[in-house]
Design a protein around this motif. Structure first.
Motif, PDB file in Angstrom:
ATOM      1  N   ALA A  32      14.457  -4.148  -4.484  1.00  0.00           N
ATOM      2  CA  ALA A  32      15.847  -4.566  -4.632  1.00  0.00           C
ATOM      3  C   ALA A  32      15.978  -6.080  -4.604  1.00  0.00           C
ATOM      4  O   ALA A  32      16.841  -6.662  -5.267  1.00  0.00           O
ATOM      5  N   PHE A  33      15.125  -6.753  -3.811  1.00  0.00           N
ATOM      6  CA  PHE A  33      15.165  -8.209  -3.705  1.00  0.00           C
ATOM      7  C   PHE A  33      14.472  -8.894  -4.886  1.00  0.00           C
ATOM      8  O   PHE A  33      14.493 -10.111  -4.983  1.00  0.00           O
ATOM      9  N   GLY A  34      13.836  -8.106  -5.756  1.00  0.00           N
ATOM     10  CA  GLY A  34      13.245  -8.691  -6.956  1.00  0.00           C
ATOM     11  C   GLY A  34      11.746  -8.667  -7.014  1.00  0.00           C
ATOM     12  O   GLY A  34      11.146  -9.282  -7.909  1.00  0.00           O
ATOM     13  N   ALA A  35      11.070  -7.957  -6.096  1.00  0.00           N
ATOM     14  CA  ALA A  35       9.608  -7.860  -6.166  1.00  0.00           C
ATOM     15  C   ALA A  35       9.206  -7.025  -7.378  1.00  0.00           C
ATOM     16  O   ALA A  35       9.906  -6.082  -7.766  1.00  0.00           O
ATOM     17  N   ASP A  36       8.077  -7.387  -7.981  1.00  0.00           N
ATOM     18  CA  ASP A  36       7.604  -6.639  -9.152  1.00  0.00           C
ATOM     19  C   ASP A  36       6.737  -5.448  -8.748  1.00  0.00           C
ATOM     20  O   ASP A  36       6.570  -4.526  -9.546  1.00  0.00           O
ATOM     21  N   ASP A  37       6.186  -5.469  -7.537  1.00  0.00           N
ATOM     22  CA  ASP A  37       5.377  -4.335  -7.072  1.00  0.00           C
ATOM     23  C   ASP A  37       5.250  -4.423  -5.554  1.00  0.00           C
ATOM     24  O   ASP A  37       5.587  -5.444  -4.941  1.00  0.00           O
ATOM     25  N   PHE A  38       4.713  -3.326  -4.942  1.00  0.00           N
ATOM     26  CA  PHE A  38       4.583  -3.214  -3.486  1.00  0.00           C
ATOM     27  C   PHE A  38       3.223  -2.584  -3.211  1.00  0.00           C
ATOM     28  O   PHE A  38       2.929  -1.496  -3.712  1.00  0.00           O
ATOM     29  N   LEU A  39       2.372  -3.283  -2.406  1.00  0.00           N
ATOM     30  CA  LEU A  39       1.017  -2.798  -2.156  1.00  0.00           C
ATOM     31  C   LEU A  39       0.716  -2.783  -0.653  1.00  0.00           C
ATOM     32  O   LEU A  39       1.165  -3.672   0.088  1.00  0.00           O
ATOM     33  N   LEU A  40      -0.105  -1.781  -0.262  1.00  0.00           N
ATOM     34  CA  LEU A  40      -0.639  -1.749   1.103  1.00  0.00           C
ATOM     35  C   LEU A  40      -1.908  -2.600   1.162  1.00  0.00           C
ATOM     36  O   LEU A  40      -2.689  -2.630   0.209  1.00  0.00           O
ATOM     37  N   LYS A  41      -2.123  -3.279   2.292  1.00  0.00           N
ATOM     38  CA  LYS A  41      -3.327  -4.090   2.431  1.00  0.00           C
ATOM     39  C   LYS A  41      -4.585  -3.225   2.384  1.00  0.00           C
ATOM     40  O   LYS A  41      -5.655  -3.699   1.971  1.00  0.00           O
ATOM     41  N   SER A  42      -4.452  -1.975   2.772  1.00  0.00           N
ATOM     42  CA  SER A  42      -5.612  -1.071   2.724  1.00  0.00           C
ATOM     43  C   SER A  42      -6.021  -0.757   1.291  1.00  0.00           C
ATOM     44  O   SER A  42      -7.110  -0.237   1.046  1.00  0.00           O
ATOM     45  N   GLU A  43      -5.157  -1.069   0.315  1.00  0.00           N
ATOM     46  CA  GLU A  43      -5.446  -0.777  -1.100  1.00  0.00           C
ATOM     47  C   GLU A  43      -6.082  -1.966  -1.817  1.00  0.00           C
ATOM     48  O   GLU A  43      -6.376  -1.886  -3.014  1.00  0.00           O
ATOM     49  N   ILE A  44      -6.291  -3.085  -1.096  1.00  0.00           N
ATOM     50  CA  ILE A  44      -6.828  -4.279  -1.743  1.00  0.00           C
ATOM     51  C   ILE A  44      -8.212  -4.029  -2.339  1.00  0.00           C
ATOM     52  O   ILE A  44      -8.561  -4.584  -3.380  1.00  0.00           O
ATOM     53  N   ASN A  45      -8.998  -3.159  -1.701  1.00  0.00           N
ATOM     54  CA  ASN A  45     -10.342  -2.890  -2.226  1.00  0.00           C
ATOM     55  C   ASN A  45     -10.385  -1.660  -3.124  1.00  0.00           C
ATOM     56  O   ASN A  45     -11.453  -1.134  -3.411  1.00  0.00           O
ATOM     57  N   SER A  46      -9.194  -1.214  -3.591  1.00  0.00           N
ATOM     58  CA  SER A  46      -9.141  -0.002  -4.418  1.00  0.00           C
ATOM     59  C   SER A  46      -8.817  -0.351  -5.873  1.00  0.00           C
ATOM     60  O   SER A  46      -8.313  -1.443  -6.162  1.00  0.00           O
ATOM     61  N   PRO A  47      -9.101   0.596  -6.779  1.00  0.00           N
ATOM     62  CA  PRO A  47      -8.754   0.368  -8.192  1.00  0.00           C
ATOM     63  C   PRO A  47      -7.256   0.128  -8.401  1.00  0.00           C
ATOM     64  O   PRO A  47      -6.858  -0.557  -9.348  1.00  0.00           O
ATOM     65  N   ARG A  48      -6.416   0.701  -7.524  1.00  0.00           N
ATOM     66  CA  ARG A  48      -4.974   0.512  -7.692  1.00  0.00           C
ATOM     67  C   ARG A  48      -4.594  -0.968  -7.578  1.00  0.00           C
ATOM     68  O   ARG A  48      -3.688  -1.450  -8.283  1.00  0.00           O
ATOM     69  N   PHE A  49      -5.269  -1.714  -6.708  1.00  0.00           N
ATOM     70  CA  PHE A  49      -5.001  -3.143  -6.552  1.00  0.00           C
ATOM     71  C   PHE A  49      -5.266  -3.882  -7.874  1.00  0.00           C
ATOM     72  O   PHE A  49      -4.447  -4.698  -8.328  1.00  0.00           O
ATOM     73  N   VAL A  50      -6.412  -3.543  -8.494  1.00  0.00           N
ATOM     74  CA  VAL A  50      -6.764  -4.180  -9.769  1.00  0.00           C
ATOM     75  C   VAL A  50      -5.753  -3.803 -10.847  1.00  0.00           C
ATOM     76  O   VAL A  50      -5.266  -4.654 -11.604  1.00  0.00           O
ATOM     77  N   ARG A  51      -5.391  -2.499 -10.916  1.00  0.00           N
ATOM     78  CA  ARG A  51      -4.439  -2.054 -11.940  1.00  0.00           C
ATOM     79  C   ARG A  51      -3.080  -2.727 -11.750  1.00  0.00           C
ATOM     80  O   ARG A  51      -2.436  -3.146 -12.719  1.00  0.00           O
ATOM     81  N   ALA A  52      -2.640  -2.822 -10.488  1.00  0.00           N
ATOM     82  CA  ALA A  52      -1.336  -3.425 -10.216  1.00  0.00           C
ATOM     83  C   ALA A  52      -1.296  -4.881 -10.690  1.00  0.00           C
ATOM     84  O   ALA A  52      -0.302  -5.338 -11.274  1.00  0.00           O
ATOM     85  N   ILE A  53      -2.387  -5.618 -10.440  1.00  0.00           N
ATOM     86  CA  ILE A  53      -2.437  -7.016 -10.867  1.00  0.00           C
ATOM     87  C   ILE A  53      -2.463  -7.117 -12.393  1.00  0.00           C
ATOM     88  O   ILE A  53      -1.736  -7.924 -12.998  1.00  0.00           O
ATOM     89  N   LEU A  54      -3.282  -6.297 -13.037  1.00  0.00           N
ATOM     90  CA  LEU A  54      -3.379  -6.333 -14.503  1.00  0.00           C
ATOM     91  C   LEU A  54      -2.052  -5.956 -15.152  1.00  0.00           C
ATOM     92  O   LEU A  54      -1.626  -6.576 -16.138  1.00  0.00           O
ATOM     93  N   TYR A  55      -1.391  -4.934 -14.599  1.00  0.00           N
ATOM     94  CA  TYR A  55      -0.081  -4.544 -15.130  1.00  0.00           C
ATOM     95  C   TYR A  55       0.937  -5.671 -14.947  1.00  0.00           C
ATOM     96  O   TYR A  55       1.749  -5.962 -15.839  1.00  0.00           O
ATOM     97  N   ALA A  56       0.896  -6.289 -13.767  1.00  0.00           N
ATOM     98  CA  ALA A  56       1.831  -7.383 -13.497  1.00  0.00           C
ATOM     99  C   ALA A  56       1.615  -8.543 -14.468  1.00  0.00           C
ATOM    100  O   ALA A  56       2.568  -9.124 -15.000  1.00  0.00           O
ATOM    101  N   LEU A  57       0.329  -8.885 -14.707  1.00  0.00           N
ATOM    102  CA  LEU A  57       0.030  -9.969 -15.640  1.00  0.00           C
ATOM    103  C   LEU A  57       0.416  -9.603 -17.071  1.00  0.00           C
ATOM    104  O   LEU A  57       0.893 -10.448 -17.836  1.00  0.00           O
ATOM    105  N   SER A  58       0.216  -8.333 -17.450  1.00  0.00           N
ATOM    106  CA  SER A  58       0.600  -7.881 -18.792  1.00  0.00           C
ATOM    107  C   SER A  58       2.111  -7.967 -18.976  1.00  0.00           C
ATOM    108  O   SER A  58       2.605  -8.401 -20.022  1.00  0.00           O
ATOM    109  N   ARG A  59       2.849  -7.523 -17.919  1.00  0.00           N
ATOM    110  CA  ARG A  59       4.306  -7.609 -18.003  1.00  0.00           C
ATOM    111  C   ARG A  59       4.753  -9.062 -18.117  1.00  0.00           C
ATOM    112  O   ARG A  59       5.681  -9.386 -18.868  1.00  0.00           O
ATOM    113  N   ARG A  60       4.059  -9.950 -17.366  1.00  0.00           N
ATOM    114  CA  ARG A  60       4.394 -11.365 -17.448  1.00  0.00           C
ATOM    115  C   ARG A  60       4.170 -11.902 -18.857  1.00  0.00           C
ATOM    116  O   ARG A  60       5.007 -12.634 -19.421  1.00  0.00           O
TER     117      ARG A  60
END
Length: 649
Positions: A101-129
């Motif tokens: 609601a405040f304008g974040a593009d995504d929300f991640l748990l720190k436990s997911e930093i070493n997971s494929p979801r972290f990589v996908r979230a960053i790539l998707y964010a960069l693609s959207r940018r």
């Protein structure tokens, strides 16, 4: 080695271990190189975001006395293009919803930093940018293009309006035999005005070419006259330089071709003009021939000169806008360097390309071909001599009828009045569309033709034509416009205009419109004209006009007609004069004198047994019944022209 995509990252994190872990996993993402800035202080983060651009920002939720949400809220108010991703140590749906609601593009748990979801979230964010950046760039380019189109349309109108006055009045002065002693100077003004107009047209054409909005308008065109026109246009220019201009046809050519004659002629004129300009001695040959490739016919044109030539390393450069051939040697020739660029673009529209061969000091050959299709007209030798046009001045036809000019600029109004009045037609002027609608709706005076400008205060031409056609007023109305694009012309015709004349005004087209809608009246023979002119020396004219400049001008014009002229400046002066002398052939009366009315003065004149021809001079047409009451047959509408005075004396 493949180039890596550079990404600037701001990591807002108060735990050093989490910072190191995040950086470590970012470095493992292929094809990207992340430049990471690490901060944990609330105010430092906001200050840096305001000063420096970041592609990506990771926000830890817990930051001492502040949270990542408070930073996000302020950062979004700065209208940044940065992609924001929230990082938190625990899953929380409410926190997730708040962050988005405040304008974040995504929300991640720190436990997911070493997971494929972290990589996908960053790539998707960069693609959207990247997609958003492309969309913004495209929107910006489209906005700039629209702004440029509006600017070019405004520029065209603003430049064509003064050029209309310059070219029009110069033509009037050139045709007046009284100014024969300054004809060379008038020719210089006229030629340079035409040069400015051609330059304006070139710039507008180039703008349309760059915007891919220029299209060909093909129709059946007689080839002989089109080719012969080149001889008419350039023979004098070539003769001045002492070079030969040869128009050559190889073999038989079709009598007619289906093409855009205006654009084809534009290409030819540009190429021949350049050839003559850069040929100090020798000749210029323009060669036309018909080619057939398989089942397709092509018209090939070659322009061959013996001029200064072009260096090999400049042959591609000359087709770029604002590049000039003379740059290869000297800057002594005039021109904006648009002709070849426009010609090359036009030839592409025809489906071909311009080829050039040149050698310094020996000359150049420019050639191109246009596609004619599978079927062409019967081929035959073209006798260009039969198609040769002779250059004769445009003479005013002798016409009768009522013409309404609707134009807000006084100088253009006066110019049109002078040109049209020279035909013998009666002219009335309106200053805007509202006045025109009122005049035409009142039915007090019938107009045979109306010339209407488009851009006027109170009511423009487009609004006026709609109002007139809705009232079932079907008078022929010709639009006067500085915008000559096909889509604009189609729009004007659809609105109800009968025809369009572009500015600067072409006198010949204006006369053609007048002849189409007005009656021809027999012109006097030259002998009769000479006889009448000789008799004018016996004419005695009185001018009653309270404006000194206008009075002096009328007296000068009448004196040029060999009249004896006397001028007075008021009603009272005229009455006093009539007590001593009433022997005038013609008396010109201003309608609105400072101390009385010209109409009432007419009654006083008749009381003195003066049988002079009375002429009312006015800015508007007086009521017919008042004219009849005072036995006045002639009215001259201001501004007064020489032809107006000829017609009444």
């Amino acid at each position: 080695m493949e180039k890596l995509n550079q990404v600037k990252v701001l990591l807002v994190e108060d735990d050093e271990d989490d910072y190191l872990l995040t950086v470590d996993y970012l470095e493992q993402i292929p094809n990207y190189q992340f430049d990471v800035t690490w901060l944990c202080d609330y105010q430092s983060v906001l200050d840096l975001l305001a000063k420096k651009h970041f592609d990506l920002c990771f926000l830890d939720y817990q930051l001492g006395t502040h949270t990542g949400l408070s930073i996000l809220k302020v950062a979004k108010s700065l209208k940044l293009s940065t992609t924001f991703m929230m990082l938190t140590g625990q899953s929380d749906e409410n926190l997730d919803a708040q962050a988005l609601a405040f304008g974040a593009d995504d929300f991640l748990l720190k436990s997911e930093i070493n997971s494929p979801r972290f990589v996908r979230a960053i790539l998707y964010a960069l693609s959207r940018r990247d997609l958003e950046s492309e969309r913004l760039e495209r929107f910006k380019a489209e906005a700039e293009s629209r702004a440029k189109d509006r600017f070019m349309a405004h520029l065209s109108h603003e430049l064509r309006t003064p050029l209309t006055s310059i070219i029009g009045y110069t033509q009037l002065l050139r045709e007046n035999q009284q100014h024969s002693t300054i004809k060379p100077e008038l020719d210089i003004i006229h030629n340079n005005s035409e040069h400015l107009l051609n330059l304006l047209n070139d710039v507008l054409d180039l703008s349309k070419i760059n915007a891919s909005s220029l299209s060909l308008e093909k129709e059946n065109t007689a080839l002989g006259p089109l080719i012969a026109d080149l001889q008419s246009v350039f023979s004098m220019e070539a003769a001045k330089k002492g070079i030969a201009l040869n128009i050559i046809t190889k073999g038989d050519l079709p009598k007619t071709i289906n093409t855009d004659a205006k654009r084809l002629k534009q290409i030819l004129i540009n190429l021949v003009y350049n050839a003559i300009k850069f040929t100090p001695k020798g000749k210029v040959d323009v060669v036309f021939e018909l080619l057939k490739q398989n089942t397709q016919y092509h018209l090939k044109v070659s322009v061959i000169d013996t001029g200064i030539g072009i260096a090999n390393d400049k042959l591609t450069q000359i087709f770029k806008p604002f590049e000039q051939i003379q740059d290869t040697i000297t800057r002594t020739k005039e021109g904006a360097g648009l002709g070849l660029a426009i010609s090359a673009a036009l030839v592409k529209l025809f489906g071909g390309e311009i080829n050039v061969q040149s050698q310094l000091g020996e000359g150049s050959t420019f050639s191109f071909s246009i596609h004619l299709g599978e079927h062409i007209d019967t081929c035959q030798p073209l006798d260009l001599a039969l198609n040769q046009k002779t250059q004769t001045p445009t003479l005013a036809p002798t016409l009768s009828g009522n013409v309404l000019i609707v134009e807000d600029l006084p100088e253009i109004q006066t110019l049109l009045n002078n040109i049209i009045s020279s035909t013998g037609a009666c002219v009335t002027c309106a200053n805007n569309g509202r006045e025109a609608v009122d005049l035409l709706s009142s039915q007090q005076q019938q107009f045979d033709i109306v010339f209407m400008d488009l851009h006027m205060p109170e009511m423009g031409g487009k609004e006026a034509i709609i109002a007139l056609r809705e009232r079932n007023i079907h008078s022929p109305i010709i639009a006067l416009t500085a915008a000559a694009q096909k889509d604009n012309i189609d729009t004007l015709l659809a609105l109800g205009f009968d025809d369009i004349i572009t500015k600067p005004i072409n006198t010949e087209l204006l006369y053609q419109s007048l002849q189409k809608h007005l009656e021809n009246t027999p012109s006097k023979t030259s002998n009769a004209a000479t006889s009448n002119f000789a008799n004018r020396s016996e004419k005695c004219i009185l001018v009653v006009e309270d404006d000194k400049n206008a009075r002096d001008l009328m007296c000068l014009l009448l004196q040029s007609l060999d009249c004896e002229v006397l001028g007075v400046g008021s009603y009272g002066e005229c009455v006093e004069l009539l007590k001593h002398d009433s022997q005038f052939d013609t008396i010109c009366l201003d309608l609105n004198l400072s101390d009385g009315s010209g109409l009432s003065l007419a009654s006083i004149i008749r009381e003195h047994n003066c049988d002079a021809n009375l002429v009312i001079v006015s800015g508007s047409e007086p009521p017919a019944e008042q004219l009849a009451e005072h036995q006045i047959e002639h009215v001259i509408l201001k501004p007064v022209s020489l032809n107006d005075l000829k017609n009444v004396i």
